[in-house]
Design a protein around this motif. Structure first.
Motif, PDB file in Angstrom:
ATOM      1  N   THR A   1       0.835  -1.207   0.000  1.00 23.32           N
ATOM      2  CA  THR A   1       0.000   0.000   0.000  1.00 23.32           C
ATOM      3  C   THR A   1       0.872   1.260   0.000  1.00 23.32           C
ATOM      4  OG1 THR A   1      -1.784  -1.134   1.187  1.00 23.32           O
ATOM      5  CG2 THR A   1      -1.774   1.276   1.259  1.00 23.32           C
ATOM      6  N   VAL A   2       1.893   1.269   0.861  1.00 24.13           N
ATOM      7  CA  VAL A   2       2.800   2.422   0.912  1.00 24.13           C
ATOM      8  C   VAL A   2       3.512   2.601  -0.423  1.00 24.13           C
ATOM      9  CG1 VAL A   2       4.876   3.358   1.989  1.00 24.13           C
ATOM     10  CG2 VAL A   2       3.130   2.285   3.409  1.00 24.13           C
ATOM     11  N   ALA A   3       3.951   1.482  -1.025  1.00 25.50           N
ATOM     12  CA  ALA A   3       4.644   1.557  -2.315  1.00 25.50           C
ATOM     13  C   ALA A   3       3.738   2.150  -3.386  1.00 25.50           C
ATOM     14  CB  ALA A   3       5.123   0.166  -2.739  1.00 25.50           C
ATOM     15  N   ALA A   4       2.476   1.698  -3.416  1.00 26.23           N
ATOM     16  CA  ALA A   4       1.527   2.212  -4.407  1.00 26.23           C
ATOM     17  C   ALA A   4       1.290   3.708  -4.214  1.00 26.23           C
ATOM     18  CB  ALA A   4       0.208   1.449  -4.312  1.00 26.23           C
ATOM     19  N   MET A   5       1.147   4.124  -2.951  1.00 25.87           N
ATOM     20  CA  MET A   5       0.923   5.539  -2.666  1.00 25.87           C
ATOM     21  C   MET A   5       2.145   6.377  -3.054  1.00 25.87           C
ATOM     22  SD  MET A   5      -1.062   5.285   1.001  1.00 25.87           S
ATOM     23  CE  MET A   5      -1.285   7.055   1.135  1.00 25.87           C
ATOM     24  N   LEU A   6       3.335   5.833  -2.815  1.00 33.66           N
ATOM     25  CA  LEU A   6       4.545   6.557  -3.175  1.00 33.66           C
ATOM     26  C   LEU A   6       4.656   6.737  -4.682  1.00 33.66           C
ATOM     27  CD1 LEU A   6       7.195   5.016  -0.746  1.00 33.66           C
ATOM     28  CD2 LEU A   6       6.258   7.323  -0.691  1.00 33.66           C
TER      29      LEU A   6
ATOM     30  N   ALA B   1       4.887  10.636  -8.471  1.00 36.03           N
ATOM     31  CA  ALA B   1       4.630  10.945  -9.881  1.00 36.03           C
ATOM     32  C   ALA B   1       3.777  12.205 -10.010  1.00 36.03           C
ATOM     33  CB  ALA B   1       3.943   9.767 -10.565  1.00 36.03           C
ATOM     34  N   LEU B   2       2.783  12.340  -9.116  1.00 35.75           N
ATOM     35  CA  LEU B   2       1.923  13.520  -9.145  1.00 35.75           C
ATOM     36  C   LEU B   2       2.703  14.789  -8.837  1.00 35.75           C
ATOM     37  CD1 LEU B   2      -0.925  14.742  -9.376  1.00 35.75           C
ATOM     38  CD2 LEU B   2      -1.255  14.241  -6.949  1.00 35.75           C
ATOM     39  N   VAL B   3       3.550  14.728  -7.810  1.00 40.27           N
ATOM     40  CA  VAL B   3       4.360  15.892  -7.456  1.00 40.27           C
ATOM     41  C   VAL B   3       5.326  16.242  -8.594  1.00 40.27           C
ATOM     42  CG1 VAL B   3       6.153  16.751  -5.902  1.00 40.27           C
ATOM     43  CG2 VAL B   3       4.180  15.532  -4.970  1.00 40.27           C
ATOM     44  N   THR B   4       5.922  15.225  -9.226  1.00 38.23           N
ATOM     45  CA  THR B   4       6.807  15.455 -10.370  1.00 38.23           C
ATOM     46  C   THR B   4       6.062  16.137 -11.506  1.00 38.23           C
ATOM     47  OG1 THR B   4       8.106  13.494  -9.809  1.00 38.23           O
ATOM     48  CG2 THR B   4       8.353  14.361 -12.041  1.00 38.23           C
ATOM     49  N   PHE B   5       4.848  15.658 -11.765  1.00 35.40           N
ATOM     50  CA  PHE B   5       4.007  16.254 -12.812  1.00 35.40           C
ATOM     51  C   PHE B   5       3.693  17.716 -12.497  1.00 35.40           C
ATOM     52  CE2 PHE B   5      -0.443  17.339 -13.811  1.00 35.40           C
ATOM     53  CZ  PHE B   5      -0.363  17.410 -15.194  1.00 35.40           C
TER      54      PHE B   5
ATOM     55  N   LYS C   1       4.364  16.643   3.001  1.00 41.72           N
ATOM     56  CA  LYS C   1       3.821  15.612   3.897  1.00 41.72           C
ATOM     57  C   LYS C   1       2.303  15.719   4.012  1.00 41.72           C
ATOM     58  CE  LYS C   1       3.313  14.325   8.647  1.00 41.72           C
ATOM     59  NZ  LYS C   1       3.330  14.826  10.024  1.00 41.72           N
ATOM     60  N   LEU C   2       1.798  16.934   4.138  1.00 41.97           N
ATOM     61  CA  LEU C   2       0.360  17.146   4.289  1.00 41.97           C
ATOM     62  C   LEU C   2      -0.398  16.690   3.049  1.00 41.97           C
ATOM     63  CD1 LEU C   2      -1.986  18.396   5.968  1.00 41.97           C
ATOM     64  CD2 LEU C   2      -1.516  20.545   4.774  1.00 41.97           C
ATOM     65  N   ILE C   3       0.137  17.024   1.881  1.00 42.31           N
ATOM     66  CA  ILE C   3      -0.556  16.722   0.631  1.00 42.31           C
ATOM     67  C   ILE C   3      -0.386  15.262   0.223  1.00 42.31           C
ATOM     68  CG2 ILE C   3      -0.649  17.268  -1.839  1.00 42.31           C
ATOM     69  CD1 ILE C   3       0.267  20.111  -1.066  1.00 42.31           C
ATOM     70  N   THR C   4       0.801  14.708   0.468  1.00 47.59           N
ATOM     71  CA  THR C   4       1.067  13.324   0.066  1.00 47.59           C
ATOM     72  C   THR C   4       1.112  12.434   1.306  1.00 47.59           C
ATOM     73  OG1 THR C   4       3.459  13.790   0.058  1.00 47.59           O
ATOM     74  CG2 THR C   4       2.280  14.049  -2.010  1.00 47.59           C
TER      75      THR C   4
END
Length: 394
Positions: free
Chosen positions: A251-256, A261-265, A310-313
């Motif tokens: 689960t942690v891996a999937a969220m990471l 990827a979202l933050v990079t985008f 941290k708050l957003i992700t």
């Protein structure tokens, strides 16, 4: 100056807590004072005495040793992977050991070591704080078991709880981290800050609840016991914990993957449009908070960016970023942000907590959903308080 920033950090927490409080007239100043003094004593012993410093060092070394033991199982399963020299795979070196740590937690729970510690630590905390036996038990147990599992230990009580008490136990769940995660955190941030933050966060969550959500606990509360135990065969319990640990790692891996990827985008998108990265932009928003916590001016943008990330992700994304830039930050900034990141205070955790409680009681789950933003704000304030106190000693 350290004392000045201790005061400014505490004032920041209190003012925001007062603004979002559900009952400003009945804020529990006595409880707040006792818990805060306990935080000062714990942090002083841990960070400012030779005995405390050496103890934290030994705890960190112990968890590092556990990570090496976990590597035996990881290498057996994934040993065929060829990794270039000097590199490591985050999933294998940081996340997979969670499976082994989860197994150890299961064993300690089965032989009744953890229930004994949790019960009496909760009893002692209640005597000091007067927060209520159930709330004190839950604050300690969530730091060992984590969520969502910890909610199962009070599943019979949850349908009977008032909205105020639901807030308190939910805030504790967001502010604490499970024992299974500690070793993985220590791969990314200094172990001493992880251990101190675990202790302080238990108390920070109760302090914030005494401001944001004050109430007099019911006197008829009785301590509860962890429901998982000797009722099931040992290897069945052990297998369940191992599978739970693996699912947590996945689960942690999937969220990471998704969040990084979202933050990079977003970073690339913002750079293309306004010539500033997304993380730098949100760093400006949190920079004043970092400054009031005591972060040196030269570091407030970087630390503010990590706080917002941290708050957003989640904390792992922020810790991974911190691990890469720690050398560019001052000792004080590293101490504050390291302690701040050790909690589950993020948007994703709201869904986990709401879903966990809703699976036990649909009505109570709807209550949690209703105060979810105030819950996230309170848990973030708890992290700010913990970071401020740790920063006082650097």
């Amino acid at each position: 100056m350290n004392f000045v920033f201790l005061v400014t950090g505490i004032l920041l927490v209190f003012v925001i807590g007062w603004l979002i409080s559900s009952d400003r007239k009945h804020i529990r100043f006595g409880t707040i004072g006792r818990l805060f003094m306990l935080q000062i004593i714990i942090s002083f012993i841990c960070l400012h005495t030779s005995g405390g410093v050496n103890t934290l060092k030994q705890i960190s070394l112990f968890f590092n040793w556990l990570m090496k033991q976990a590597a035996g199982g990881v290498d057996f399963v994934f040993g065929g992977f060829v990794i270039k020299a000097g590199s490591s795979v985050f999933f294998l070196s940081v996340l997979m050991p969670i499976v082994f740590i989860s197994a150890l937690v299961g064993i300690l729970n089965y032989i009744k070591v953890l229930p004994f510690i949790i019960k009496w630590a909760g009893w002692g905390l209640n005597k000091i704080s007067g927060m209520g036996e159930l709330e004190s038990y839950f604050a300690v147990s969530t730091s060992v078991l984590g969520q969502p599992e910890v909610f199962l230990t009070v599943k019979d009580q949850i349908p009977k709880l008032t909205e105020q008490r639901l807030y308190t136990i939910s805030a504790s769940a967001m502010s604490a981290v499970s024992a299974a995660m500690l070793a993985s955190y220590m791969k990314l941030v200094p172990g001493k800050f992880v251990v101190v933050a675990v202790f302080l966060n238990i108390l920070s969550a109760l302090i914030i609840s005494s401001i944001v959500n004050p109430y007099i606990p019911e006197k008829e509360d009785k301590l509860v016991e962890i429901s998982k135990g000797n009722a099931e065969p040992f290897f069945q319990v052990l297998g369940n914990y191992i599978v739970d640990g693996f699912q947590l790692a996945i689960t942690v891996a999937a969220m990471l993957i998704g969040f990084v990827a979202l933050v990079t985008f977003l970073n690339n998108s913002f750079l293309a449009v306004i010539n500033i990265s997304f993380t730098s932009l949100i760093g400006y928003i949190f920079a004043p908070i970092a400054f009031l916590m005591g972060v040196p001016t030269s570091d407030i943008l970087k630390v503010g960016s990590l706080m917002a990330t941290k708050l957003i992700t989640n904390e792992f994304v922020a810790m991974g970023t911190l691990h890469g830039i720690a050398g560019t930050l001052s000792t004080k900034a590293n101490a504050i942000i390291s302690a701040y990141l050790v909690s589950f205070a993020n948007f994703g955790t709201i869904g986990i907590i709401t879903g966990s409680i809703k699976s036990i009681s649909a009505k109570q789950g709807s209550y949690v959903a209703k105060f979810s933003i105030r819950l996230l704000a309170g848990a973030t304030l708890a992290s700010i308080l913990t970071g401020t106190i740790v920063g006082f000693y650097f």
